[in-house]
Design an enzyme around this catalytic site. Sequence first.
Site, short mmCIF file in Angstrom:
data_model
loop_
_atom_site.label_atom_id
_atom_site.label_comp_id
_atom_site.label_asym_id
_atom_site.label_seq_id
_atom_site.Cartn_x
_atom_site.Cartn_y
_atom_site.Cartn_z
CG ASP A 187 -2.14 0.85 0.78
OD1 ASP A 187 -3.14 1.03 0.49
OD2 ASP A 187 -1.84 1.99 2.02
CG HIS A 200 -6.30 13.85 -9.09
ND1 HIS A 200 -6.55 12.13 -8.64
CD2 HIS A 200 -7.13 14.55 -8.73
CE1 HIS A 200 -7.62 12.36 -7.77
NE2 HIS A 200 -7.30 14.28 -7.44
CD GLU A 230 -5.17 4.02 -2.04
OE1 GLU A 230 -4.26 5.12 -1.58
OE2 GLU A 230 -5.31 4.40 -2.94
#
Length: 322
Positions: A187, A200, A230
């Site tokens: 993560d 973004h 993610e």
Amino acid sequence: MSGHYKILVADDLEDNLGLLREWLSSQDYYVRCARDGREALELARQDPPDLILIDKVMPEVDGLSVARELKKEERFSTVPIIVLTGRDDTRRHSIFDDTGADDLLMKPFTYEEVETRVRTMLKKREVFRALERANEELRLANERMARLVTYDEKTHLHNYRHFKERLAEEFKRVRRYGTHLTLVLFDVDHFKRVNDRFGHVAGDRVLQVFGQIMTRSARETDMIARFGGEEFVILLTHTTAAQGQRLADRVRKSTEAHDFASGPDQGPIRITVSAGVATFPINESIQSPEDLMRAADDAMYRAKAGGRNRTHVDQRSFASTI
């Protein structure tokens, strides 16, 4: 229906060859001529034509043999072949079954009949071409669809759906043969800050490059997938938890050292990742693919709770593999 069509004419009689060449060239077809069957085969294979007119009787290799040989090849399956034969040929009706030829043209020739037969066969060729294009488009569409089903569009890694299918297959294999199956879940730490600060587009680039780091760090046999958002996962066959931990740390350290900035005016973009590792069948509480995913997920959240940028191993997976 002329100009762009290539026609190959094969006849050992110069008078017939010259007559057909003159008539067809006058219609602006691109005409090539062969004087025997061997030359016809050579010219056809060098540059496949759109239509072949070939005399039945020729020295060494006759026209029927040429037609038969060419029709065996995939690239000539849609190229019409007209066999030239005499009206007194008693076996002319068996020519189609014997060679796969598409039409017959009877001698002596008339301009009107040659023109009609040629145009008809070229229309047939157009139908074949349209089918070829449609089949190619369908093949490409199926490939695109298969890629959409299998790969994540943003990172070009395997997607969650394909990962789940592969995990189920490998889990069954390990249960049957008793090897090790290890799952490493990553993560990206504080990923929302990257999107908020750099946008973004930059965030998407970070995910793409992180996927590349994972790919470089892993083995060819390891399956790498975007788990969602993610989160990423590596599925390692024949791998213990200790080996999975080493891979996770290799990815983690490479990520920490990498500058993810995509432009000179963007400033450095640094990220870290947290990783969780779990192994089947060492952990006896893992009895399904979902259990393995849950164990890796729990380990990853322990890594985050411990301060991030670290690897945590499910202790029940690790204890028996040190």
